[in-house]
Write a protein that holds these residues in place. Structure first.
Motif, short mmCIF file in Angstrom:
data_model
loop_
_atom_site.label_atom_id
_atom_site.label_comp_id
_atom_site.label_asym_id
_atom_site.label_seq_id
_atom_site.Cartn_x
_atom_site.Cartn_y
_atom_site.Cartn_z
N VAL A 4 -2.40 -3.54 4.17
CA VAL A 4 -3.75 -2.98 4.34
C VAL A 4 -4.68 -3.76 3.43
O VAL A 4 -4.34 -4.08 2.28
N ARG A 79 -7.00 8.96 4.19
CA ARG A 79 -5.58 9.16 3.86
C ARG A 79 -4.73 9.19 5.13
O ARG A 79 -3.65 8.56 5.17
N LEU A 82 -4.44 5.62 6.37
CA LEU A 82 -3.54 4.83 5.53
C LEU A 82 -2.08 5.19 5.75
O LEU A 82 -1.21 4.32 5.84
N MET A 90 -1.11 -3.03 -0.41
CA MET A 90 -2.55 -3.08 -0.18
C MET A 90 -3.14 -4.21 -1.02
O MET A 90 -2.79 -4.36 -2.18
N VAL A 103 -3.87 6.67 -3.68
CA VAL A 103 -3.96 5.39 -2.96
C VAL A 103 -3.06 4.36 -3.65
O VAL A 103 -2.32 3.62 -2.98
#
Length: 320
Positions: A4, A79, A82, A90, A103
């Motif tokens: 990500v 959220r 993700l 990430m 996160v």
């Protein structure tokens, strides 16, 4: 590796483009919400969002990632996106939002940040500007494992870059963006095989690169010429170092340091011709070589003087 990507400006877009070209799977991109820009103040997507949309990558634009913050619905939606993306990692580059602990912990291998300085020097928002302003001889890129602190995480990869005498924030930004894009691809390749070796940042040498404010643009002619010259380069393209000439605000984009001004009052124009406007400073003098009137274009000094005559003996004042 499912990666990500979180980023917003052109600096981050360079890394996203390089990751995409390398064949890394990018199931989701996070970027700041569209902002009004231009004379019409129309909503404008970030460079990162534009690239993602053009290449069919899903984009989320939460106003906050804090579940207990001002925009909990945004954070909950982010959220869910993700978690659905199932990231191994990430990558964060100039995203502009604080990443809460949930996160940082969600990707299997955590979050890597592309930071444009040689940490721990110039933690914070404006490392490129502040390195130039301070007269640093070099800067670089640090790929860092993110933690809850402000740019305090362990260093994974570091590469140095000399700062050229004529570098501005604009030119140094482009060099560092390209370097960061190359290093993050290398970091991901190493992460995939367990080849990254975290190194804690040194406890000494910590400095903070505070955000650049518009009110820093005004030139104080009482400062040494060398200091003013560095600020001119550091504030190109934003906010632009400025002075008042005959009461009119003028931005200075290019200059060079001259020998001592023989005790002239700071701000005094010592000479003005096609080679430059020479202005006395607290020590030394500065030759102004590219200027811009409000609403006009950047002009070489010879062209500027044709439309805005400046005579020796005139006094320049701090800009607005």
């Amino acid at each position: 590796m499912r990666v990500v990507f979180a980023g917003t400006p052109e600096f981050a877009r360079a890394a996203l483009e390089r990751l995409h070209a390398s064949g890394v799977a990018i199931p989701l991109v996070l970027s700041q919400p569209d902002r009004p820009a231009g004379r019409g103040m129309k909503l404008q997507a970030s460079p990162v969002k534009c690239f993602a949309v053009d290449h069919g990558i899903p984009v989320a634009q939460p106003r906050s990632l804090r579940l207990d913050g001002k925009y909990p619905d945004d954070a909950l939606a982010a959220r869910a996106a993700l978690e659905a993306a199932r990231p191994d990692l990430m990558v964060v580059a100039a995203y502009g939002l604080i990443l809460p602990q949930w996160v940082l912990q969600l990707p299997r291998l955590g979050c890597l940040n592309i930071h444009a300085s040689l940490l721990p020097r110039w933690r914070g928002a404006a490392p490129i500007h502040r390195a130039l302003e301070a007269g640093d001889p070099e800067t670089g890129i640090t790929i860092m494992q993110m933690d809850a602190g402000l740019d305090t995480g362990d260093m994974l990869l570091v590469e140095r870059l000399p700062i050229a005498a004529d570098d501005t924030t604009a030119s140094l930004h482009d060099k560092l963006a390209a370097l960061g894009a190359r290093l993050i691809v290398e970091a991901i390749e190493l992460a995939a095989c367990g080849g990254l070796h975290p190194v804690a940042q040194p406890a000494g040498g910590v400095t903070y690169a505070h955000k650049i404010e518009k009110n820093e643009a005004a030139i104080d002619w009482a400062q040494p010429a060398e200091v003013i010259g560095r600020r001119v380069r550091a504030f190109d393209p934003f906010p632009g170092a400025s002075t008042l000439i005959s009461g009119e605000p003028v931005k200075v984009w290019r200059c060079q340091v001259e020998p001592d001004a023989a005790g002239a009052r700071p701000g005094t124009v010592l000479a003005a011709d096609g080679s430059g406007i020479v202005v006395a400073c607290g020590s030394g003098a500065l030759r102004l070589m590219q200027l811009q009137r409000a609403g006009g274009k950047r002009l070489a000094v010879a062209d500027f003087l044709r439309g805005f005559p400046v005579a020796a003996g005139a006094m320049l004042q701090a800009g607005q």
